[in-house]
Design a protein around this motif. Sequence first.
Motif, PDB file in Angstrom:
ATOM      1  N   HIS A 124       0.972  -1.228  -0.020  1.00 20.71           N
ATOM      2  CA  HIS A 124       0.046   0.016  -0.093  1.00 20.71           C
ATOM      3  C   HIS A 124       0.903   1.175   0.027  1.00 20.71           C
ATOM      4  O   HIS A 124       0.313   2.318   0.595  1.00 20.71           O
ATOM      5  CB  HIS A 124      -0.851  -0.027   1.265  1.00 20.71           C
ATOM      6  CG  HIS A 124      -1.821  -0.999   1.233  1.00 20.71           C
ATOM      7  ND1 HIS A 124      -3.251  -0.894   0.349  1.00 20.71           N
ATOM      8  CD2 HIS A 124      -2.066  -2.466   1.724  1.00 20.71           C
ATOM      9  CE1 HIS A 124      -3.728  -2.340   0.461  1.00 20.71           C
ATOM     10  NE2 HIS A 124      -3.023  -3.085   1.392  1.00 20.71           N
ATOM     11  N   LEU A 125       2.058   1.142  -0.632  1.00 20.05           N
ATOM     12  CA  LEU A 125       3.079   2.151  -0.827  1.00 20.05           C
ATOM     13  C   LEU A 125       3.391   2.401  -2.154  1.00 20.05           C
ATOM     14  O   LEU A 125       3.798   1.241  -2.768  1.00 20.05           O
ATOM     15  CB  LEU A 125       4.253   2.110   0.126  1.00 20.05           C
ATOM     16  CG  LEU A 125       3.763   1.976   1.755  1.00 20.05           C
ATOM     17  CD1 LEU A 125       5.451   1.602   2.620  1.00 20.05           C
ATOM     18  CD2 LEU A 125       3.355   3.360   2.129  1.00 20.05           C
ATOM     19  N   GLU A 126       3.497   3.626  -2.632  1.00 19.93           N
ATOM     20  CA  GLU A 126       3.949   3.979  -4.184  1.00 19.93           C
ATOM     21  C   GLU A 126       5.521   3.996  -3.817  1.00 19.93           C
ATOM     22  O   GLU A 126       6.152   3.622  -5.063  1.00 19.93           O
ATOM     23  CB  GLU A 126       3.216   4.966  -4.653  1.00 19.93           C
ATOM     24  CG  GLU A 126       1.614   4.917  -5.301  1.00 19.93           C
ATOM     25  CD  GLU A 126       1.230   5.939  -5.788  1.00 19.93           C
ATOM     26  OE1 GLU A 126       1.842   6.893  -6.188  1.00 19.93           O
ATOM     27  OE2 GLU A 126      -0.101   5.639  -5.873  1.00 19.93           O
ATOM     28  N   THR A 127       5.935   4.556  -2.826  1.00 15.07           N
ATOM     29  CA  THR A 127       7.491   4.712  -2.790  1.00 15.07           C
ATOM     30  C   THR A 127       7.689   4.376  -1.355  1.00 15.07           C
ATOM     31  O   THR A 127       6.923   4.307  -0.454  1.00 15.07           O
ATOM     32  CB  THR A 127       7.834   6.342  -2.930  1.00 15.07           C
ATOM     33  OG1 THR A 127       7.060   6.987  -1.844  1.00 15.07           O
ATOM     34  CG2 THR A 127       7.524   6.749  -4.176  1.00 15.07           C
ATOM     35  N   PRO A 128       9.241   3.928  -0.969  1.00 18.70           N
ATOM     36  CA  PRO A 128       9.349   3.559   0.363  1.00 18.70           C
ATOM     37  C   PRO A 128       9.100   4.716   1.515  1.00 18.70           C
ATOM     38  O   PRO A 128       8.964   6.019   1.306  1.00 18.70           O
ATOM     39  CB  PRO A 128      11.038   3.445   0.216  1.00 18.70           C
ATOM     40  CG  PRO A 128      11.076   3.178  -1.083  1.00 18.70           C
ATOM     41  CD  PRO A 128      10.177   3.904  -1.925  1.00 18.70           C
ATOM     42  N   SER A 150       8.049  -1.417  -1.332  1.00 20.29           N
ATOM     43  CA  SER A 150       6.950  -0.701  -1.730  1.00 20.29           C
ATOM     44  C   SER A 150       6.215  -1.348  -2.961  1.00 20.29           C
ATOM     45  O   SER A 150       6.899  -2.555  -3.233  1.00 20.29           O
ATOM     46  CB  SER A 150       7.203   0.752  -2.322  1.00 20.29           C
ATOM     47  OG  SER A 150       8.235   0.783  -3.399  1.00 20.29           O
ATOM     48  N   GLY A 151       5.098  -1.088  -3.488  1.00 21.67           N
ATOM     49  CA  GLY A 151       4.315  -1.744  -4.582  1.00 21.67           C
ATOM     50  C   GLY A 151       3.856  -3.068  -4.013  1.00 21.67           C
ATOM     51  O   GLY A 151       3.472  -3.230  -3.006  1.00 21.67           O
ATOM     52  N   LYS A 152       3.813  -4.041  -5.091  1.00 22.47           N
ATOM     53  CA  LYS A 152       3.370  -5.439  -4.678  1.00 22.47           C
ATOM     54  C   LYS A 152       4.153  -6.262  -5.162  1.00 22.47           C
ATOM     55  O   LYS A 152       4.956  -6.463  -5.905  1.00 22.47           O
ATOM     56  CB  LYS A 152       1.728  -5.378  -5.521  1.00 22.47           C
ATOM     57  CG  LYS A 152       0.895  -4.277  -5.122  1.00 22.47           C
ATOM     58  CD  LYS A 152      -0.190  -4.194  -6.019  1.00 22.47           C
ATOM     59  CE  LYS A 152      -1.242  -2.861  -5.590  1.00 22.47           C
ATOM     60  NZ  LYS A 152      -0.327  -1.521  -5.872  1.00 22.47           N
ATOM     61  N   LEU A 153       3.805  -7.513  -4.677  1.00 17.79           N
ATOM     62  CA  LEU A 153       4.735  -8.722  -4.981  1.00 17.79           C
ATOM     63  C   LEU A 153       3.722 -10.080  -4.930  1.00 17.79           C
ATOM     64  O   LEU A 153       2.752 -10.236  -4.311  1.00 17.79           O
ATOM     65  CB  LEU A 153       5.657  -8.962  -4.300  1.00 17.79           C
ATOM     66  CG  LEU A 153       6.464 -10.212  -4.240  1.00 17.79           C
ATOM     67  CD1 LEU A 153       7.564 -10.005  -5.258  1.00 17.79           C
ATOM     68  CD2 LEU A 153       7.102 -10.443  -3.120  1.00 17.79           C
ATOM     69  N   ALA A 154       3.724 -10.728  -6.257  1.00 12.72           N
ATOM     70  CA  ALA A 154       3.128 -12.038  -6.261  1.00 12.72           C
ATOM     71  C   ALA A 154       4.100 -13.020  -6.146  1.00 12.72           C
ATOM     72  O   ALA A 154       5.046 -13.008  -6.697  1.00 12.72           O
ATOM     73  CB  ALA A 154       2.314 -12.314  -7.720  1.00 12.72           C
ATOM     74  N   ILE A 166       8.250 -15.676  -8.391  1.00  9.63           N
ATOM     75  CA  ILE A 166       8.111 -14.239  -7.962  1.00  9.63           C
ATOM     76  C   ILE A 166       7.963 -13.213  -9.258  1.00  9.63           C
ATOM     77  O   ILE A 166       8.535 -13.323 -10.071  1.00  9.63           O
ATOM     78  CB  ILE A 166       9.712 -14.118  -7.360  1.00  9.63           C
ATOM     79  CG1 ILE A 166      10.139 -15.122  -6.479  1.00  9.63           C
ATOM     80  CG2 ILE A 166       9.642 -12.486  -6.702  1.00  9.63           C
ATOM     81  CD1 ILE A 166      11.594 -15.100  -5.924  1.00  9.63           C
ATOM     82  N   ALA A 167       6.895 -12.276  -8.669  1.00  8.20           N
ATOM     83  CA  ALA A 167       6.656 -11.395  -9.701  1.00  8.20           C
ATOM     84  C   ALA A 167       6.414  -9.949  -9.169  1.00  8.20           C
ATOM     85  O   ALA A 167       5.424  -9.613  -8.546  1.00  8.20           O
ATOM     86  CB  ALA A 167       5.371 -11.956 -10.588  1.00  8.20           C
ATOM     87  N   PRO A 168       7.311  -9.245  -9.213  1.00 12.00           N
ATOM     88  CA  PRO A 168       7.101  -7.585  -8.711  1.00 12.00           C
ATOM     89  C   PRO A 168       5.976  -7.126  -9.518  1.00 12.00           C
ATOM     90  O   PRO A 168       6.134  -7.101 -10.790  1.00 12.00           O
ATOM     91  CB  PRO A 168       8.395  -7.261  -8.681  1.00 12.00           C
ATOM     92  CG  PRO A 168       9.359  -8.071  -9.112  1.00 12.00           C
ATOM     93  CD  PRO A 168       8.768  -9.239  -9.833  1.00 12.00           C
ATOM     94  N   VAL A 169       5.143  -6.438  -8.967  1.00 15.20           N
ATOM     95  CA  VAL A 169       4.077  -5.590  -9.586  1.00 15.20           C
ATOM     96  C   VAL A 169       4.284  -4.113  -8.961  1.00 15.20           C
ATOM     97  O   VAL A 169       4.217  -3.723  -7.874  1.00 15.20           O
ATOM     98  CB  VAL A 169       2.582  -6.216  -9.186  1.00 15.20           C
ATOM     99  CG1 VAL A 169       1.836  -5.210  -9.735  1.00 15.20           C
ATOM    100  CG2 VAL A 169       2.632  -7.558  -9.714  1.00 15.20           C
ATOM    101  N   ASP A 170       4.567  -3.424  -9.894  1.00 12.99           N
ATOM    102  CA  ASP A 170       4.816  -1.875  -9.670  1.00 12.99           C
ATOM    103  C   ASP A 170       5.764  -1.585  -8.637  1.00 12.99           C
ATOM    104  O   ASP A 170       6.010  -0.721  -7.744  1.00 12.99           O
ATOM    105  CB  ASP A 170       3.566  -1.103  -9.172  1.00 12.99           C
ATOM    106  CG  ASP A 170       2.339  -1.354 -10.286  1.00 12.99           C
ATOM    107  OD1 ASP A 170       2.803  -1.314 -11.542  1.00 12.99           O
ATOM    108  OD2 ASP A 170       1.379  -1.394  -9.651  1.00 12.99           O
ATOM    109  N   THR A 171       6.918  -2.361  -8.498  1.00 17.64           N
ATOM    110  CA  THR A 171       8.172  -2.270  -7.750  1.00 17.64           C
ATOM    111  C   THR A 171       9.145  -3.196  -8.147  1.00 17.64           C
ATOM    112  O   THR A 171       9.343  -3.756  -9.189  1.00 17.64           O
ATOM    113  CB  THR A 171       7.695  -2.708  -6.316  1.00 17.64           C
ATOM    114  OG1 THR A 171       8.397  -2.465  -5.231  1.00 17.64           O
ATOM    115  CG2 THR A 171       7.497  -4.385  -6.502  1.00 17.64           C
ATOM    116  N   VAL A 172      10.282  -2.981  -7.274  1.00 16.26           N
ATOM    117  CA  VAL A 172      11.448  -3.986  -7.770  1.00 16.26           C
ATOM    118  C   VAL A 172      11.657  -4.936  -6.187  1.00 16.26           C
ATOM    119  O   VAL A 172      11.275  -4.185  -5.269  1.00 16.26           O
ATOM    120  CB  VAL A 172      12.818  -3.226  -7.976  1.00 16.26           C
ATOM    121  CG1 VAL A 172      12.608  -2.495  -9.250  1.00 16.26           C
ATOM    122  CG2 VAL A 172      13.015  -2.141  -6.854  1.00 16.26           C
ATOM    123  N   ALA A 173      12.141  -5.941  -6.479  1.00 15.80           N
ATOM    124  CA  ALA A 173      12.546  -6.769  -5.185  1.00 15.80           C
ATOM    125  C   ALA A 173      13.797  -7.280  -5.274  1.00 15.80           C
ATOM    126  O   ALA A 173      14.583  -7.405  -6.041  1.00 15.80           O
ATOM    127  CB  ALA A 173      11.262  -8.111  -5.418  1.00 15.80           C
TER     128      ALA A 173
END
Length: 220
Positions: A124-128, A150-154, A166-173
């Motif tokens: 629920h964060l767009e940025t850290p 931040s962002g989402k992760l599947a 592993i799939a980052p969504v609107d983020t990096v992991a």
Amino acid sequence: MVHRNTTAALVAMFGLLASVLLVGQQLHAPWAGGDGRVHIAIAAIRQEGAATVDRNGTVRPVSLHESIRRGEVVRTDAGGRMVLQIGFCHTLALDENTDVRLDDLVPGTYRVHLARGRAYLDTHLETPSENPDCGPLTITTNKTETAVVSGKLAIVNYDFKQTVGIAPVDTVAAVVVGSETGYVLKSAVEITETDPPQITDVLFDPTSGAAAEFYAWATQ
């Protein structure tokens, strides 16, 4: 009379000590066998179907908004789904037939272990954020650690295949596999947790395939 008063005093003293020990354990105080850090409790905020919490072999049904604590294993049955609230920021949705152990619930160092199944993390964060309660969350499997801020992760652990998706969504992991050097992941991969591990780029489309219904439910 003296003996009776002494017995009553001892009972009261042991009762007080037990209460103090219980409070110390809740706060994870070192003198009570804890690690000296304050762990938060998390809770299920949405649920479909059956799910349980396992604490050292003692199993109870999941109840909405009931505290679930460090060391406990949350398990969804066939047809079951749930969303866990972690701190004030993060939610973690679990698909059916999924086991998650809560390893570290200290704000800023959240850590859960995905033993099997599928999960969808939303920070629920767009940025850290500088708020420690909204700090990084790490999901571990057998040989892989994946952290996002931040962002989402599947993420899915095909435990029967020793494979993690592993799939980052609107983020990096940030991902570490076994003893290898960590790297930054920007797109979906499958990791075979063998020695040596194998990493393969894959496509991630949450709107198609067998898991589409879960992702639609998790993001509504």
